[in-house]
Write a protein that holds these residues in place. Structure first.
Motif, mmCIF file in Angstrom:
data_model
loop_
_atom_site.group_PDB
_atom_site.id
_atom_site.type_symbol
_atom_site.label_atom_id
_atom_site.label_comp_id
_atom_site.label_asym_id
_atom_site.label_seq_id
_atom_site.Cartn_x
_atom_site.Cartn_y
_atom_site.Cartn_z
ATOM 1 N N TYR A 1 6.658 -1.712 6.297
ATOM 2 C CA TYR A 1 7.401 -2.900 6.763
ATOM 3 C C TYR A 1 7.934 -2.677 8.179
ATOM 4 C CZ TYR A 1 7.066 -4.605 2.018
ATOM 5 O OH TYR A 1 6.570 -5.040 0.824
ATOM 6 N N SER A 2 8.368 -1.456 8.461
ATOM 7 C CA SER A 2 8.862 -1.174 9.824
ATOM 8 C C SER A 2 7.722 -1.339 10.830
ATOM 9 C CB SER A 2 9.417 0.247 9.926
ATOM 10 O OG SER A 2 10.442 0.417 8.991
ATOM 11 N N ALA A 3 6.528 -0.864 10.433
ATOM 12 C CA ALA A 3 5.369 -0.990 11.330
ATOM 13 C C ALA A 3 5.062 -2.462 11.602
ATOM 14 C CB ALA A 3 4.154 -0.303 10.711
ATOM 15 N N LEU A 4 5.073 -3.271 10.528
ATOM 16 C CA LEU A 4 4.739 -4.692 10.704
ATOM 17 C C LEU A 4 5.809 -5.403 11.523
ATOM 18 C CD1 LEU A 4 3.243 -5.669 7.224
ATOM 19 C CD2 LEU A 4 2.103 -4.752 9.243
ATOM 20 N N GLU A 5 7.070 -5.041 11.277
ATOM 21 C CA GLU A 5 8.146 -5.678 12.059
ATOM 22 C C GLU A 5 8.015 -5.330 13.542
ATOM 23 O OE1 GLU A 5 11.842 -4.694 10.166
ATOM 24 O OE2 GLU A 5 11.403 -6.138 8.564
ATOM 25 N N GLU A 6 7.663 -4.090 13.816
ATOM 26 C CA GLU A 6 7.518 -3.720 15.233
ATOM 27 C C GLU A 6 6.338 -4.477 15.864
ATOM 28 O OE1 GLU A 6 7.606 0.453 16.267
ATOM 29 O OE2 GLU A 6 7.468 -0.057 18.395
ATOM 30 N N TYR A 7 5.241 -4.565 15.117
ATOM 31 C CA TYR A 7 4.076 -5.328 15.609
ATOM 32 C C TYR A 7 4.492 -6.765 15.938
ATOM 33 C CZ TYR A 7 0.029 -8.421 15.046
ATOM 34 O OH TYR A 7 -0.903 -9.430 15.221
ATOM 35 N N GLU A 8 5.190 -7.403 14.995
ATOM 36 C CA GLU A 8 5.571 -8.804 15.212
ATOM 37 C C GLU A 8 6.513 -8.934 16.411
ATOM 38 O OE1 GLU A 8 6.531 -12.201 12.129
ATOM 39 O OE2 GLU A 8 8.346 -11.057 12.523
ATOM 40 N N SER A 9 7.457 -7.987 16.519
ATOM 41 C CA SER A 9 8.449 -8.107 17.608
ATOM 42 C C SER A 9 7.797 -7.874 18.974
ATOM 43 C CB SER A 9 9.608 -7.131 17.390
ATOM 44 O OG SER A 9 9.157 -5.815 17.632
ATOM 45 N N ILE A 10 6.728 -7.092 19.022
ATOM 46 C CA ILE A 10 6.047 -6.867 20.312
ATOM 47 C C ILE A 10 5.141 -8.053 20.650
ATOM 48 C CG2 ILE A 10 4.305 -5.464 21.503
ATOM 49 C CD1 ILE A 10 5.319 -3.056 19.862
ATOM 50 N N ARG A 11 4.383 -8.506 19.689
ATOM 51 C CA ARG A 11 3.320 -9.454 20.004
ATOM 52 C C ARG A 11 3.758 -10.921 20.019
ATOM 53 N NH1 ARG A 11 0.263 -8.840 23.205
ATOM 54 N NH2 ARG A 11 -1.415 -10.130 22.389
ATOM 55 N N LYS A 12 4.693 -11.299 19.123
ATOM 56 C CA LYS A 12 4.984 -12.736 18.998
ATOM 57 C C LYS A 12 5.528 -13.373 20.291
ATOM 58 C CE LYS A 12 7.514 -15.202 16.255
ATOM 59 N NZ LYS A 12 7.152 -16.539 16.745
ATOM 60 N N PRO A 13 6.474 -12.727 20.989
ATOM 61 C CA PRO A 13 6.983 -13.354 22.215
ATOM 62 C C PRO A 13 5.885 -13.534 23.270
ATOM 63 C CG PRO A 13 8.357 -11.477 21.562
ATOM 64 C CD PRO A 13 7.162 -11.462 20.673
ATOM 65 N N VAL A 14 4.993 -12.560 23.350
ATOM 66 C CA VAL A 14 3.934 -12.618 24.371
ATOM 67 C C VAL A 14 2.924 -13.714 24.018
ATOM 68 C CG1 VAL A 14 2.080 -11.328 25.509
ATOM 69 C CG2 VAL A 14 4.202 -10.155 24.854
ATOM 70 N N THR A 15 2.414 -13.667 22.803
ATOM 71 C CA THR A 15 1.364 -14.637 22.441
ATOM 72 C C THR A 15 1.938 -16.063 22.427
ATOM 73 O OG1 THR A 15 1.751 -14.230 20.085
ATOM 74 C CG2 THR A 15 -0.008 -12.979 21.126
ATOM 75 N N SER A 16 3.199 -16.221 22.002
ATOM 76 C CA SER A 16 3.790 -17.571 21.969
ATOM 77 C C SER A 16 3.836 -18.147 23.372
ATOM 78 C CB SER A 16 5.224 -17.518 21.394
ATOM 79 O OG SER A 16 5.201 -16.967 20.105
#
Ligand SMILES: Cc1cc2nc3c(=O)[nH]c(=O)nc-3n(C[C@H](O)[C@H](O)[C@H](O)COP(=O)(O)OP(=O)(O)OC[C@H]3O[C@@H](n4cnc5c(N)ncnc54)[C@H](O)[C@@H]3O)c2cc1C
Length: 372
Positions: free
Chosen positions: A297-312
Motif C-alpha cells: 500500500y505504501s508503494a501504491l500510495e507513493e506511485y499515486e502521489s508522484i504521478r497523479k499531479p503530473v498526469t492530471s
C-alpha cells in the motif's frame, strides 16, 4: 510568472526520458536503431484559401525520439521473459480477498471460451483508454468526446513515387528531425518522419461523435469515407475518435492500480500519451522495488502521489491544446484560437516544451539517470 517558474524548474532538471526505455533493454543502443531523433518542433499557421503557411512557433534543442509503435513494442517485448505473458485471454473481472491480501482475476481464453482464475498480489490495469479494469471499479465512468476525430496513417515512402516525397520534403524542409504541426481553420495536421522510410501523419477533423464498436476508439471506415479522404488527401488512412476525461480522483484501490491510458485518458496533442504510460511503468516499478511486497500500500500510495499531479496537469493542458488547434470554444477564453492572428502568448503556449511539469524527474527515478 508561471512560465518563468517552469523555465527555472526545467533548467535544474532537464533530463532525457528515453533513458527509461534504455534501462529496460539488454542492449540500450538498440533504441536508436529503431527511432529517429527529433530536435525541432514547428507550428505553422495555414491559410487554406491562399494556400500559404507561416511559422508561428518553433522550438529547437528538443529531445524526442519518434518510433513506429510496432518497433518500440517489439523492442521492449523481446527483452521480457516469454513465460510472463498469457496471450489470447480477455480480462473479465476481479475480486479482492476478504483479508485484502490477494486479488483474484477472471479471464476468458478467447480460443476455447474457458474461464480461468489467477490469484496474485497486485492487479495492474494497463488496459488502455477503454479500460475494463477501470470500469470494474468505476462503473459510471464516462469518457469525454472532444468533438473531433483523427485520420491517421503511416506512409511508407520506400515504395512510393518520388514526386510525392519531393513535395513533402519541399513543404517540410526539416522533416527527419522536426515534428511539424499545420494549424488551419478548425483543423490541424501533424507530420513527422519515422525510421525506415516512413512518414507518420494525423489529420484532426471536427465532427459529431462516431458510433464505436468493440473495445477500441478506432472507427471502421466505410468505402465512401475512404473515397472522400482519397479525394482530399491521397493516402491510406484509419480514423480515431479522440477522447479524454477529467483527472480521476484516485488511481489505486486496495490491490489494484491503473497506469497509462487507463489511468489518464488523454488527447494526443502534447505528445505525452505513450510517454506518460512509460513513466508510469517506471515509477510504479521503482516504488514496488523500494517498499517490497510487505508494504504494497505504501508503494501504491507513493506511485499515486508522484504521478497523479503530473498526469492530471498534462491531460488538461493537452485538452486545451486540442481545443485551440481545432478552433473550438474554450472555457474562460473569449474567442476561439485563430492561427492567423495568433498572439505571442498563444504561440508560446502551444510549444511542446511548455507542457506543464514536462521534464521534472521524480527522485525515485534518479538511479536510472545516474546509471545511464
Ligand atoms: C489519434 C491518436 C494519435 C496518437 N499519437 C500518439 C503519438 O504520436 N505519440 C504517443 O506517444 N502516443 C500517441 N497516441 C496515444 C498512444 O497510442 C496511447 O497513449 C498509448 O498506446 C497508451 O498505452 P497503454 O499501454 O496505456 O494502452 P494501450 O496501448 O491501449 O494498451 C492496452 C492493452 O490492453 C489490452 N486490453 C484492453 N482490454 C483488455 C481486456 N479486457 N483483456 C485483455 N487485454 C485487454 C489491449 O489489447 C492493449 O494491448 C495517440 C493516440 C491517438 C488516438
Amino acid at each position: 510568472m508561471a512560465i518563468a517558474h517552469q523555465r527555472r524548474q526545467r533548467k535544474q532538471v532537464r533530463r532525457d526520458f528515453t533513458k527509461i526505455v534504455q534501462s529496460w533493454l539488454h542492449e540500450p543502443e538498440l533504441l536508436y536503431n529503431n527511432t529517429l531523433p527529433v530536435t525541432i518542433t514547428e507550428n505553422l499557421a495555414t491559410d487554406g484559401e491562399k494556400k500559404i503557411s507561416w511559422v508561428i512557433g518553433r522550438e529547437e534543442g528538443a529531445k524526442y525520439l519518434t518510433a513506429y509503435w510496432a518497433d518500440l513494442h517489439g523492442l521492449i517485448y523481446n527483452t521480457l521473459p516469454p513465460e510472463i505473458f498469457l496471450w489470447g485471454h480477455q480480462y473479465l473481472s476481479f475480486c479482492i480477498s476478504e483479508d485484502k491480501l490477494t486479488v483474484k482475476v477472471r479471464a476468458k481464453d478467447l480460443e476455447t471460451d474457458e474461464i480461468i482464475e489467477i490469484v496474485g498480489d497486485l492487479l495492474v490495469g494497463a488496459d488502455g483508454i477503454l479500460s475494463s479494469i477501470g470500469r470494474s471499479i468505476l462503473p459510471d465512468f464516462k469518457l469525454r468526446y472532444t468533438g473531433y476525430c483523427a485520420w491517421r496513417g503511416v506512409f511508407n515512402f520506400s515504395e512510393n513515387d518520388s514526386e510525392t516525397i519531393l513535395g513533402i520534403r519541399k513543404s517540410y524542409p526539416d522533416i527527419g528531425k522536426c515534428l511539424y504541426t499545420n494549424i488551419g481553420s478548425g483543423s490541424h495536421i501533424v507530420v513527422t518522419e519515422l525510421k525506415k522510410e516512413k512518414f507518420n501523419w494525423g489529420w484532426y477533423v471536427n465532427q459529431p461523435e462516431p458510433e464505436l464498436k468493440g473495445n477500441t476508439t478506432s472507427v471502421k471506415v466505410s468505402s465512401d469515407m475512404i473515397e472522400e479522404l482519397h479525394q482530399r488527401a491521397e493516402q491510406d488512412p484509419f480514423l480515431n475518435a479522440i477522447y479524454d476525461c477529467d483527472p480521476l480522483e484516485k488511481i489505486i484501490w486496495d490491490r489494484v492500480v491503473l497506469t497509462g491510458d487507463a489511468a489518464h485518458p488523454t488527447t494526443p496533442h502534447s505528445a505525452r500519451s505513450t510517454n506518460m504510460a512509460i513513466i508510469d511503468a517506471a515509477v510504479l516499478g521503482k516504488c514496488l522495488e523500494k517498499w517490497g511486497p510487505d508494504h504494497l500500500y505504501s508503494a501504491l500510495e507513493e506511485y499515486e502521489s508522484i504521478r497523479k499531479p503530473v498526469t492530471s496537469a498534462q491531460v488538461l493542458h493537452s485538452r486545451r491544446l486540442g481545443q485551440m488547434k481545432q478552433g473550438l470554444s474554450i472555457p474562460g477564453r473569449e474567442r476561439p484560437f485563430d492561427p492567423k492572428t495568433a498572439s505571442l502568448e498563444d504561440s508560446v503556449f502551444i510549444l511542446n516544451k511548455n507542457v506543464p511539469l514536462f521534464d521534472v524527474v521524480p527522485p525515485i527515478l534518479d538511479s536510472i539517470f545516474r546509471s545511464a
